[in-house]
Design a protein around this motif. Structure first.
Motif, PDB file in Angstrom:
ATOM      1  N   SER A 236       0.834  -1.205   0.000  1.00  0.00           N
ATOM      2  CA  SER A 236       0.000   0.000   0.000  1.00  0.00           C
ATOM      3  C   SER A 236       0.866   1.250   0.000  1.00  0.00           C
ATOM      4  O   SER A 236       1.830   1.340   0.768  1.00  0.00           O
ATOM      5  CB  SER A 236      -0.904   0.043   1.244  1.00  0.00           C
ATOM      6  N   CYS A 238       0.660   5.043   1.029  1.00  0.00           N
ATOM      7  CA  CYS A 238      -0.232   5.678   2.002  1.00  0.00           C
ATOM      8  C   CYS A 238      -0.083   7.192   2.103  1.00  0.00           C
ATOM      9  O   CYS A 238      -0.996   7.864   2.593  1.00  0.00           O
ATOM     10  CB  CYS A 238      -0.028   5.055   3.377  1.00  0.00           C
ATOM     11  N   THR A 239       1.042   7.744   1.671  1.00  0.00           N
ATOM     12  CA  THR A 239       1.162   9.204   1.624  1.00  0.00           C
ATOM     13  C   THR A 239       1.842   9.599   0.330  1.00  0.00           C
ATOM     14  O   THR A 239       2.648   8.840  -0.234  1.00  0.00           O
ATOM     15  CB  THR A 239       1.979   9.787   2.800  1.00  0.00           C
ATOM     16  N   GLY A 257       4.884   4.140   2.195  1.00  0.00           N
ATOM     17  CA  GLY A 257       3.933   3.028   2.159  1.00  0.00           C
ATOM     18  C   GLY A 257       4.434   1.856   2.978  1.00  0.00           C
ATOM     19  O   GLY A 257       5.443   1.933   3.681  1.00  0.00           O
TER      20      GLY A 257
END
Length: 408
Positions: A236, A238-239, A257
């Motif tokens: 993933s 994530c930012t 991530g």
């Protein structure tokens, strides 16, 4: 053991509430450590403080047998509490949203119980900082890894830990052999481009946002197309941060991530595939893309030998109905560093509140059922006694305590 634990219920819950009111982030658990030290003095247990920064190691018992370690993590999370509890966090923006306050209370409760039991061998207590991450550790080490480097596992034959789970039925205990929590990487990717005017001369730039967008989309195919459906992995992003103005081609984008996997080889393989994608896009756009690990936790694996004995302990104190087996969790736990060194068992204690509904770990609304905490203390004490019992599962010729003690 269950009845004995209920007799010290107020002590266990009182410790938990004291710690809950004043949470501290990793490597900052000074007041928490002071409280633990005071409790150990009251119990008449010798200890050393300042290990791994704020960690504490204590030990007691007559010797002449195995040495069993009980571990509790101490750090809180940078989360603003929204539970409305009467003993809510008094520290702005910080909360025990993972239940480490309960972990400390249960290990202290188990120590109180074991002080009144007869056994051979030694019990070592480990109160560990910084389970939630490496924070600003100069080597990028979480608390368990840092403390292991300072010799806290010297002479230990087996280790036990307990993690409260507010989404499991209160009073139940889940025990798995093998993989119990995932291997985890937290990574950073930096895409370096070249700034240019987005309207007048976009051809002069190297668009870091465009490259980062392609990278995010492409990375979604790593698990779906390059990992077998019979293996378990998560990747993933994530930012994402980048750009300075609406009319300027961005020259720098930072992404972070996580990778999760249920075997160590797969963890390494997914990590390598991410790095390959970064290198490929960097070559395509004639720029540079860097990949770096911010934190890495290995797979948490339980020893079948210790788990079997722990199962017997659950049945002995709670009955068959309290014993669960659940799928491995994709969360990560730095107890994995301990489990990689000595035979270990990380159990999951159900703490679902019976009436208030369920909020997961790391939620600002996370509430646990305190009635489960004496059960956790009883489980730890009973399992430790079973490991220390003559004829138990730990069989070894043990050196003298002078050679195997806290001095390492």
């Amino acid at each position: 053991m269950r009845q004995k634990a209920e007799a010290i219920r107020d002590f266990i819950i009182g410790v938990r509430r004291q710690i809950h009111r004043y949470p501290e982030l990793g490597y900052q658990e000074h007041k928490t450590a002071e409280l633990i030290g005071g409790m150990l003095r009251d119990l008449g247990i010798e200890f050393r403080s300042g290990l791994g920064g704020t960690g504490i190691v204590a030990e007691f018992g007559p010797g002449g047998g195995a040495r069993v370690l009980l571990r509790a993590d101490m750090d809180a999370l940078p989360i603003a509490e929204e539970t409305g509890l009467s003993f809510s966090s008094q520290i702005e923006g910080c909360m025990h949203a993972c239940g480490h306050d309960a972990h400390v209370a249960m290990v202290l409760g188990a120590a109180s119980l074991l002080r009144n039991e007869s056994f051979s061998g030694r019990v070592r207590l480990l109160f560990q900082p910084a389970e939630e991450g490496c924070y600003d550790d100069p080597d990028g080490f979480s608390g368990a890894r840092r403390m292991i480097g300072e010799g806290v596992l010297a002479g230990v034959d087996a280790a036990l830990a307990l993690h409260q789970v507010p989404t499991l039925t209160s009073g139940t205990i889940a025990l798995n052999s093998g993989a119990v929590m995932a291997a985890s990487d937290i990574f950073e990717i930096v895409v370096r481009g070249r700034a240019a005017h987005a309207g007048a001369s976009p051809q002069e730039g190297i668009d870091a946002i465009l490259i980062a967008s392609e990278l995010v989309l492409g990375l979604q195919t790593v698990v779906s197309r390059q990992v077998s459906p019979f293996e378990v992995a998560v990747l993933s992003i994530c930012t994402i941060e980048g750009g300075k103005a609406a009319n300027i081609i961005a020259d720098n984008v930072r992404l972070t991530g996580t990778i999760r996997a249920l075997n160590s080889a797969l963890q390494g393989r997914v990590r390598a595939l991410v790095e390959q994608r970064c290198d490929a896009l960097a070559g395509l756009y004639q720029t540079s893309i860097s990949f770096s690990l911010l934190d890495s936790i290995p797979l948490t694996e339980n020893s079948e030998m210790v788990v079997q004995l722990a199962r017997d302990a659950v049945v002995e104190i709670l009955g068959e109905e309290a014993l669960l087996e659940v799928e491995p969790c994709m969360g990560a736990e730095d107890f994995s560093f301990i489990a990689g060194e000595v035979p270990s068992c990380l159990a999951l204690l159900g703490t679902m509140p019976p009436e208030s509904g369920t909020a997961p770990l790391h939620s600002p609304h996370m509430i646990l059922d305190e009635d489960a905490l004496p059960i956790g203390a009883a489980y730890l004490a009973q399992t430790a006694l079973s490991l220390l019992r003559p004829g138990g599962l730990i069989q070894a010729d043990l050196a003298d305590d002078a050679d195997r003690g806290l001095s390492g």
